[in-house]
Motif scaffolding. Structure first.
Motif, PDB file in Angstrom:
ATOM      1  N   GLN A   1      63.610  -1.220 -51.372  1.00 35.33           N
ATOM      2  CA  GLN A   1      64.372  -2.414 -51.008  1.00 35.33           C
ATOM      3  C   GLN A   1      64.378  -2.538 -49.486  1.00 35.33           C
ATOM      4  O   GLN A   1      64.785  -1.620 -48.789  1.00 35.33           O
ATOM      5  N   ARG A   2      63.929  -3.670 -48.983  1.00 33.52           N
ATOM      6  CA  ARG A   2      63.841  -3.865 -47.539  1.00 33.52           C
ATOM      7  C   ARG A   2      64.470  -5.200 -47.164  1.00 33.52           C
ATOM      8  O   ARG A   2      64.340  -6.194 -47.879  1.00 33.52           O
ATOM      9  N   LEU A   3      65.172  -5.189 -46.031  1.00 32.92           N
ATOM     10  CA  LEU A   3      65.927  -6.358 -45.607  1.00 32.92           C
ATOM     11  C   LEU A   3      65.431  -6.870 -44.262  1.00 32.92           C
ATOM     12  O   LEU A   3      65.270  -6.106 -43.315  1.00 32.92           O
ATOM     13  N   LYS A   4      65.178  -8.175 -44.203  1.00 31.28           N
ATOM     14  CA  LYS A   4      64.825  -8.830 -42.941  1.00 31.28           C
ATOM     15  C   LYS A   4      65.890  -9.891 -42.660  1.00 31.28           C
ATOM     16  O   LYS A   4      66.208 -10.698 -43.536  1.00 31.28           O
TER      17      LYS A   4
ATOM     18  N   ASN B   1      66.298  11.412 -52.751  1.00 32.24           N
ATOM     19  CA  ASN B   1      66.192  10.232 -51.893  1.00 32.24           C
ATOM     20  C   ASN B   1      64.749   9.801 -51.664  1.00 32.24           C
ATOM     21  O   ASN B   1      64.500   8.795 -51.000  1.00 32.24           O
ATOM     22  N   SER B   2      63.809  10.567 -52.200  1.00 36.85           N
ATOM     23  CA  SER B   2      62.394  10.198 -52.090  1.00 36.85           C
ATOM     24  C   SER B   2      62.006   9.312 -53.275  1.00 36.85           C
ATOM     25  O   SER B   2      62.330   9.636 -54.422  1.00 36.85           O
ATOM     26  N   PRO B   3      61.303   8.185 -53.021  1.00 35.09           N
ATOM     27  CA  PRO B   3      60.885   7.305 -54.122  1.00 35.09           C
ATOM     28  C   PRO B   3      60.034   8.000 -55.177  1.00 35.09           C
ATOM     29  O   PRO B   3      59.942   7.525 -56.309  1.00 35.09           O
ATOM     30  N   GLU B   4      59.402   9.135 -54.823  1.00 35.92           N
ATOM     31  CA  GLU B   4      58.536   9.840 -55.767  1.00 35.92           C
ATOM     32  C   GLU B   4      59.318  10.756 -56.704  1.00 35.92           C
ATOM     33  O   GLU B   4      58.777  11.231 -57.697  1.00 35.92           O
ATOM     34  N   ASN B   5      60.593  10.998 -56.423  1.00 38.61           N
ATOM     35  CA  ASN B   5      61.411  11.894 -57.237  1.00 38.61           C
ATOM     36  C   ASN B   5      61.896  11.174 -58.493  1.00 38.61           C
ATOM     37  O   ASN B   5      62.262  10.000 -58.442  1.00 38.61           O
TER      38      ASN B   5
ATOM     39  N   LEU C   1      75.260   2.678 -49.590  1.00 33.53           N
ATOM     40  CA  LEU C   1      73.801   2.681 -49.683  1.00 33.53           C
ATOM     41  C   LEU C   1      73.201   3.652 -48.675  1.00 33.53           C
ATOM     42  O   LEU C   1      73.729   3.836 -47.584  1.00 33.53           O
ATOM     43  N   ASP C   2      72.094   4.259 -49.065  1.00 25.63           N
ATOM     44  CA  ASP C   2      71.389   5.192 -48.191  1.00 25.63           C
ATOM     45  C   ASP C   2      70.327   4.431 -47.401  1.00 25.63           C
ATOM     46  O   ASP C   2      69.531   3.685 -47.978  1.00 25.63           O
ATOM     47  N   LEU C   3      70.341   4.609 -46.080  1.00 24.28           N
ATOM     48  CA  LEU C   3      69.328   3.968 -45.234  1.00 24.28           C
ATOM     49  C   LEU C   3      68.107   4.866 -45.179  1.00 24.28           C
ATOM     50  O   LEU C   3      68.166   5.979 -44.646  1.00 24.28           O
TER      51      LEU C   3
ATOM     52  N   HIS D   1      69.152   2.676 -52.286  1.00 24.89           N
ATOM     53  CA  HIS D   1      68.482   2.870 -50.995  1.00 24.89           C
ATOM     54  C   HIS D   1      67.997   1.524 -50.446  1.00 24.89           C
ATOM     55  O   HIS D   1      67.556   0.662 -51.194  1.00 24.89           O
ATOM     56  N   ILE D   2      68.082   1.386 -49.151  1.00 25.45           N
ATOM     57  CA  ILE D   2      67.649   0.143 -48.500  1.00 25.45           C
ATOM     58  C   ILE D   2      67.244   0.437 -47.060  1.00 25.45           C
ATOM     59  O   ILE D   2      67.658   1.459 -46.491  1.00 25.45           O
TER      60      ILE D   2
END
Length: 219
Positions: A125-128, A67-71, A117-119, A79-80
């Motif tokens: 990915q980011r939502l406003k 779940n880490s972006p570096e993995n 989706l995993d928060l 993920h979002i």
């Protein structure tokens, strides 16, 4: 001609096998060198260094940290993060109501999790989301050659999706319900609504919003 082709095929196979053996040998030598380096660091009392190196490898290659972006197993589309929900309603009893923002954010997050989706606050990915309208609106319905007016509570949401810090897409959705009573509507401190009909309408609006931004749900 046939003999030449067979010879070329045999040569290619030999080269391919040599490359595989060389790569395997390089991997073995690298692994041994790494083990010896780590052993040397341990013997030199550099425990913190060996732990840092071990943690780095685990963080980047261990499936438990996917779940880490570096993995290397990280999948950005799974993920979002709901970065913000702002209340831009200008009229009605919920204009500027901060508890409404909290309530809509809860519904959005609940829907995103139901979608699989995993928060994650580290998500690329980011939502406003902005609540741009939530009030009674008189709508017109055609009945034969006559027109009748019906009051419905209309909800309009604007959603903006960002990927890797860049704006990717923006949409506006609308949902309405004649079952919502604005006169008796209450939003508590936890962002909970006293009317199930409003929660359902907001959930439908969230469904429309996310589907337009991310596409149809994948099972």
């Amino acid at each position: 001609m046939k003999a030449k082709l067979l010879e070329l095929k045999s040569n290619f196979r030999s080269i391919f096998e040599m490359v595989l053996v060389s790569l395997f040998g390089l991997f073995v030598v690298s692994a041994l060198a790494f083990q010896l380096t780590m052993l040397g660091l341990e013997m030199a009392g550099k425990t913190e260094t060996t732990m840092a190196i071990g943690n780095w490898f685990a963080w980047h290659f261990d499936g438990r940290f996917k779940n880490s972006p570096e993995n290397i197993m990280y999948k950005a589309e799974e993920h979002i993060w709901v970065e913000s929900v702002t209340n831009e309603v200008k009229i009605g009893k919920l204009a500027g109501n901060r508890k409404l923002e909290f309530g809509v954010k809860n519904i959005l997050e609940e829907y995103l999790q139901e979608r699989g989706l995993d928060l994650s606050s580290d998500a690329t990915q980011r939502l406003k989301v902005s609540i741009i309208y939530l009030d009674v609106l008189t709508t017109k319905k055609n009945i034969s050659i006559f027109h009748s007016g019906e009051e419905e509570v209309v909800i309009r949401l604007r959603g903006t999706l960002y990927k890797d810090g860049k704006k990717d897409k923006e949409v506006i959705v609308e949902e309405s319900s004649s079952e919502i009573s604005m006169s008796t509507l209450i939003v508590d401190e936890g962002g909970k609504f006293n009317q199930t009909s409003l929660s359902n309408a907001l959930k439908k609006a969230s469904d429309k919003l996310i589907t337009k931004l991310l596409g149809e749900k994948k099972w």
